[in-house]
Design a protein around this motif. Structure first.
Motif, PDB file in Angstrom:
ATOM      1  N   SER A 195       0.682  -1.273   0.065  1.00  0.00           N
ATOM      2  CA  SER A 195      -0.041   0.134   0.066  1.00  0.00           C
ATOM      3  C   SER A 195       0.946   1.256  -0.074  1.00  0.00           C
ATOM      4  N   ILE A 196       0.338   2.352  -0.558  1.00  0.00           N
ATOM      5  CA  ILE A 196       0.988   3.705  -0.755  1.00  0.00           C
ATOM      6  C   ILE A 196       0.235   4.563   0.198  1.00  0.00           C
ATOM      7  N   ASP A 197       0.750   5.484   0.920  1.00  0.00           N
ATOM      8  CA  ASP A 197       0.167   6.438   1.711  1.00  0.00           C
ATOM      9  C   ASP A 197      -1.228   7.320   0.819  1.00  0.00           C
ATOM     10  N   PRO A 198      -2.084   7.069   1.592  1.00  0.00           N
ATOM     11  CA  PRO A 198      -3.391   7.792   0.816  1.00  0.00           C
ATOM     12  C   PRO A 198      -3.181   9.189   0.354  1.00  0.00           C
ATOM     13  N   MET A 199      -2.428   9.812   1.226  1.00  0.00           N
ATOM     14  CA  MET A 199      -2.067  11.165   0.808  1.00  0.00           C
ATOM     15  C   MET A 199      -1.413  11.357  -0.638  1.00  0.00           C
ATOM     16  N   TRP A 200      -0.846  10.265  -1.129  1.00  0.00           N
ATOM     17  CA  TRP A 200      -0.095  10.066  -2.451  1.00  0.00           C
ATOM     18  C   TRP A 200      -0.965   9.573  -3.605  1.00  0.00           C
ATOM     19  N   ASN A 201      -2.362   9.685  -3.165  1.00  0.00           N
ATOM     20  CA  ASN A 201      -3.174   9.475  -4.462  1.00  0.00           C
ATOM     21  C   ASN A 201      -4.887   9.893  -3.807  1.00  0.00           C
ATOM     22  N   VAL A 202      -4.898  11.331  -3.561  1.00  0.00           N
ATOM     23  CA  VAL A 202      -6.107  11.951  -3.228  1.00  0.00           C
ATOM     24  C   VAL A 202      -6.892  12.132  -4.324  1.00  0.00           C
ATOM     25  N   ARG A 203      -7.781  11.295  -4.554  1.00  0.00           N
ATOM     26  CA  ARG A 203      -8.794  11.298  -6.033  1.00  0.00           C
ATOM     27  C   ARG A 203      -9.770  11.799  -5.735  1.00  0.00           C
ATOM     28  N   HIS A 204     -10.879  11.446  -6.773  1.00  0.00           N
ATOM     29  CA  HIS A 204     -11.976  11.667  -6.876  1.00  0.00           C
ATOM     30  C   HIS A 204     -12.576  13.177  -7.191  1.00  0.00           C
ATOM     31  N   LEU A 205     -11.333  14.227  -7.649  1.00  0.00           N
ATOM     32  CA  LEU A 205     -11.587  15.514  -7.841  1.00  0.00           C
ATOM     33  C   LEU A 205     -12.384  15.629  -8.914  1.00  0.00           C
ATOM     34  N   GLY A 206     -12.521  14.828  -9.787  1.00  0.00           N
ATOM     35  CA  GLY A 206     -13.132  14.823 -11.070  1.00  0.00           C
ATOM     36  C   GLY A 206     -14.184  14.186 -11.282  1.00  0.00           C
ATOM     37  N   LYS A 210      -0.524  15.248  -1.094  1.00  0.00           N
ATOM     38  CA  LYS A 210       0.912  15.157  -1.660  1.00  0.00           C
ATOM     39  C   LYS A 210       0.395  15.098  -3.340  1.00  0.00           C
ATOM     40  N   LEU A 211      -0.493  14.273  -3.617  1.00  0.00           N
ATOM     41  CA  LEU A 211      -0.782  14.106  -4.980  1.00  0.00           C
ATOM     42  C   LEU A 211      -2.262  14.369  -5.147  1.00  0.00           C
ATOM     43  N   LEU A 212      -2.605  15.300  -5.929  1.00  0.00           N
ATOM     44  CA  LEU A 212      -4.240  15.189  -6.368  1.00  0.00           C
ATOM     45  C   LEU A 212      -4.288  14.691  -7.581  1.00  0.00           C
ATOM     46  N   HIS A 213      -5.717  13.784  -7.609  1.00  0.00           N
ATOM     47  CA  HIS A 213      -6.194  13.225  -8.937  1.00  0.00           C
ATOM     48  C   HIS A 213      -7.452  13.475  -9.327  1.00  0.00           C
ATOM     49  N   TRP A 214      -7.642  13.834 -10.466  1.00  0.00           N
ATOM     50  CA  TRP A 214      -8.764  14.240 -11.055  1.00  0.00           C
ATOM     51  C   TRP A 214      -9.676  13.083 -11.755  1.00  0.00           C
ATOM     52  N   ASN A 215      -9.213  11.810 -11.008  1.00  0.00           N
ATOM     53  CA  ASN A 215      -9.874  10.798 -12.081  1.00  0.00           C
ATOM     54  C   ASN A 215     -11.676  11.041 -11.909  1.00  0.00           C
ATOM     55  N   GLY A 216     -12.266  10.749 -13.029  1.00  0.00           N
ATOM     56  CA  GLY A 216     -13.719  11.122 -13.203  1.00  0.00           C
ATOM     57  C   GLY A 216     -13.832  11.892 -14.487  1.00  0.00           C
ATOM     58  N   HIS A 217     -14.878  12.226 -14.881  1.00  0.00           N
ATOM     59  CA  HIS A 217     -15.472  12.924 -16.073  1.00  0.00           C
ATOM     60  C   HIS A 217     -15.097  14.546 -16.019  1.00  0.00           C
ATOM     61  N   PHE A 218     -14.964  15.009 -14.982  1.00  0.00           N
ATOM     62  CA  PHE A 218     -14.619  16.421 -14.980  1.00  0.00           C
ATOM     63  C   PHE A 218     -13.227  16.766 -14.791  1.00  0.00           C
ATOM     64  N   LYS A 219     -12.321  16.866 -15.857  1.00  0.00           N
ATOM     65  CA  LYS A 219     -10.856  17.162 -15.985  1.00  0.00           C
ATOM     66  C   LYS A 219     -10.508  18.376 -15.697  1.00  0.00           C
ATOM     67  N   PRO A 220      -9.559  18.767 -14.930  1.00  0.00           N
ATOM     68  CA  PRO A 220      -9.164  20.124 -14.652  1.00  0.00           C
ATOM     69  C   PRO A 220      -8.926  21.086 -15.828  1.00  0.00           C
ATOM     70  N   TRP A 221      -8.360  20.452 -16.966  1.00  0.00           N
ATOM     71  CA  TRP A 221      -8.214  21.372 -17.987  1.00  0.00           C
ATOM     72  C   TRP A 221      -9.602  21.669 -18.856  1.00  0.00           C
ATOM     73  N   GLY A 222     -10.725  21.036 -18.254  1.00  0.00           N
ATOM     74  CA  GLY A 222     -12.223  21.580 -18.702  1.00  0.00           C
ATOM     75  C   GLY A 222     -12.591  22.924 -18.037  1.00  0.00           C
ATOM     76  N   ARG A 223     -11.883  23.345 -16.824  1.00  0.00           N
ATOM     77  CA  ARG A 223     -12.103  24.394 -15.841  1.00  0.00           C
ATOM     78  C   ARG A 223     -13.367  24.054 -15.169  1.00  0.00           C
ATOM     79  N   THR A 224     -14.160  23.040 -15.369  1.00  0.00           N
ATOM     80  CA  THR A 224     -15.346  23.258 -14.491  1.00  0.00           C
ATOM     81  C   THR A 224     -15.172  21.907 -13.237  1.00  0.00           C
ATOM     82  N   ALA A 225     -14.210  21.446 -13.180  1.00  0.00           N
ATOM     83  CA  ALA A 225     -13.576  20.502 -12.084  1.00  0.00           C
ATOM     84  C   ALA A 225     -13.338  21.383 -11.085  1.00  0.00           C
TER      85      ALA A 225
END
Length: 367
Positions: free
Chosen positions: A294-305, A321-336
Motif C-alpha cells: 500500500s502507498i500513503d493515501p495522501m499520495w493519491n487523493v482522488r475523485h476530484l473529477g 501530496k498528489l491530487l488526482h482528477w479521476n472522473g469525468h470532470f478534468k481540470p483542463w476543462g475548468r469545470t472541475a
C-alpha cells in the motif's frame, strides 16, 4: 617537403578516423531505436542534465512513466511540471504516446520552460492489444489504448528495477522521492492506494456503493470469477498511481498474467456490467489480489473529477501530496473542482492546439 607530406598524411588519417566514428555512432543509434516486439519504440534520447541538476540533485534515477494522448497532452505536461519542480532527485520521464502525437509533444517540451526536463518518448503500438480488448464498434472513438501502457512497464523501462506510474490527470505537491521510497513487501510487484482505506473515501465520498470493492469491477455470476475464491467485498485499489518493482514483475510474469485475463474477458465477459471504473482495473485486481503493498493515501487523493463541486476543503487539498482528477470532470476543462491548482502547473501549448481542445471540452461540459 617530407614534413609537409607527413602532416598531410596525418590530417587524412584523422579525417578517415572521424568519418568511421560518425558511421559507428549512427549505427548504434539505429540499433537503439529499433522497435521492440511489443511495438514500444524509443523516439527521443534523454538530454544531458543541465549543470544545475548535476550540482543540486541526487544521482539516483527515478523513472516516472506517464501516458500522453494528444487530446489530453496538456494534462501530462502539467503533471510532469509539478513533479519536476517539487524534487531535487534525478527524475527521468518515460512518456508513452501514439505516433501522431510525437511531433506535438516534442515541440511542447523543447519550446517551453520544460526544455531541461529529462525524458524519453515511447511510441505505443495499439496492435499489441489485438485479441485482448473487446471494442464496441459504436464506441470505438472512446477506446483509449494508452490506458494499457501500464501493463507493459518492463518493456517501457527495461533497465530499471523500480518505476512510478502516474495518470495524466494528477498534480504532485511534494517530493516524488518519498513516493518512490515506498516500501514494498517481499514478493510484491506493486504498491497501490487501497480504496476503502483511502483518505479520499473516508473524507469525501458518500454513497459510492460497490465502487470500492471487487464486486464493482468483476461479474461474480461467472464461474471463472467464482473459482478464483476472491471475496466480493475485498477492497479494490486505484491503478492511476502506483509503484512497481520490475524485478518481481518480471519474475512473476505479471504482463502475461494481465494479458491472459484480458483475453479471457473478450471470450467470457468477466467484467461487471455496471463497471465503476476503467476497463484496465479488473485484470489488475485479479492479478494483484492480496498480493500488493500500500502507498500513503495522501499520495493519491482522488475523485476530484467525480463532480464539478468541491469535495475537499482548501486546507486538505493544500496538504495532499498528489491530487488526482479521476472522473469525468478534468481540470483542463475548468469545470472541475480546484482547477486553479492544476492551472498553476500547466505550461501553455506553443502551438495553441490544446487551448482549442479545452474550449471544446468546456462547451461539452456546459451542455
Amino acid at each position: 617537403v617530407n614534413i609537409s607530406i607527413l602532416i598531410v598524411a596525418v590530417v587524412i588519417f584523422l579525417l578517415v578516423l572521424h568519418h568511421n566514428f560518425l558511421s559507428l555512432s549512427d549505427f548504434l543509434k539505429r540499433e537503439l531505436s529499433d522497435s521492440s516486439p511489443l511495438g514500444l519504440q524509443p523516439i527521443d534520447f534523454i538530454p544531458a542534465a543541465p549543470q544545475r541538476l548535476v550540482d543540486e540533485r541526487n544521482d539516483q534515477e527515478i523513472s516516472v512513466v506517464i501516458a500522453a494522448s494528444d487530446e489530453r497532452l496538456g494534462g501530462a505536461i502539467a503533471a510532469m511540471n509539478s513533479i519536476y519542480h517539487h524534487t531535487r532527485s534525478n527524475v527521468v520521464f518515460y512518456i508513452v504516446t501514439l505516433n501522431d502525437t510525437v511531433d506535438h509533444l516534442r515541440l511542447w517540451l523543447s519550446g517551453t520552460a520544460l526544455k531541461n526536463v529529462r525524458y524519453r518518448i515511447l511510441d505505443f503500438d495499439p496492435r499489441v492489444l489485438e485479441g485482448k480488448v473487446q471494442v464496441d464498434p459504436q464506441k470505438a472513438d472512446t477506446f483509449k489504448p494508452l490506458t494499457f501502457a501500464r501493463f507493459y512497464l518492463p518493456s517501457l523501462v527495461p533497465h530499471a528495477e523500480k518505476v512510478i506510474y502516474v495518470d495524466d490527470d494528477v498534480i504532485v505537491q511534494d517530493d516524488i522521492l518519498e513516493l518512490y521510497n515506498t516500501p514494498l513487501k517481499p514478493g510484491h510487484a506493486a504498491a497501490f492506494s487501497d480504496d476503502c482505506d483511502s483518505t479520499s473515501s473516508k473524507v469525501a465520498v458518500r454513497g459510492a456503493g460497490n465502487q470500492y470493492n471487487y464486486i464493482g469491477f468483476l461479474d461474480y455470476k461467472k464461474e471463472t470469477i467464482r473459482k478464483l475464491a476472491m471475496k466480493a467485498n475485498t477492497c479494490s485499489f486505484n491503478p492511476g498511481v502506483f509503484i512497481a518493482n520490475l524485478t518481481e514483475w518480471k519474475l512473476q510474469n505479471i504482463t502475461k498474467q494481465l494479458e491472459k485475463w484480458m483475453a479471457l474477458n473478450v471470450v467470457e465477459e468477466l467484467y461487471s456490467k455496471t463497471l465503476a471504473g476503467s476497463i484496465t482495473t479488473p485484470p489488475l485486481l485479479i492479478v494483484f489480489y492480496k498480493q500488493h503493498s500500500s502507498i500513503d493515501p495522501m499520495w493519491n487523493v482522488r475523485h476530484l473529477g467525480s463532480s464539478a463541486g468541491k469535495r475537499y476543503s482548501p486546507q486538505f487539498v493544500k496538504a495532499a501530496k498528489l491530487l488526482h482528477w479521476n472522473g469525468h470532470f478534468k481540470p483542463w476543462g475548468r469545470t472541475a473542482s480546484y482547477a486553479e491548482v492544476w492551472e498553476k502547473w500547466y505550461v501553455p501549448d506553443p502551438t495553441g492546439k490544446f487551448s482549442l481542445l479545452r474550449r471544446h471540452s468546456e462547451a461539452y461540459e456546459a451542455k
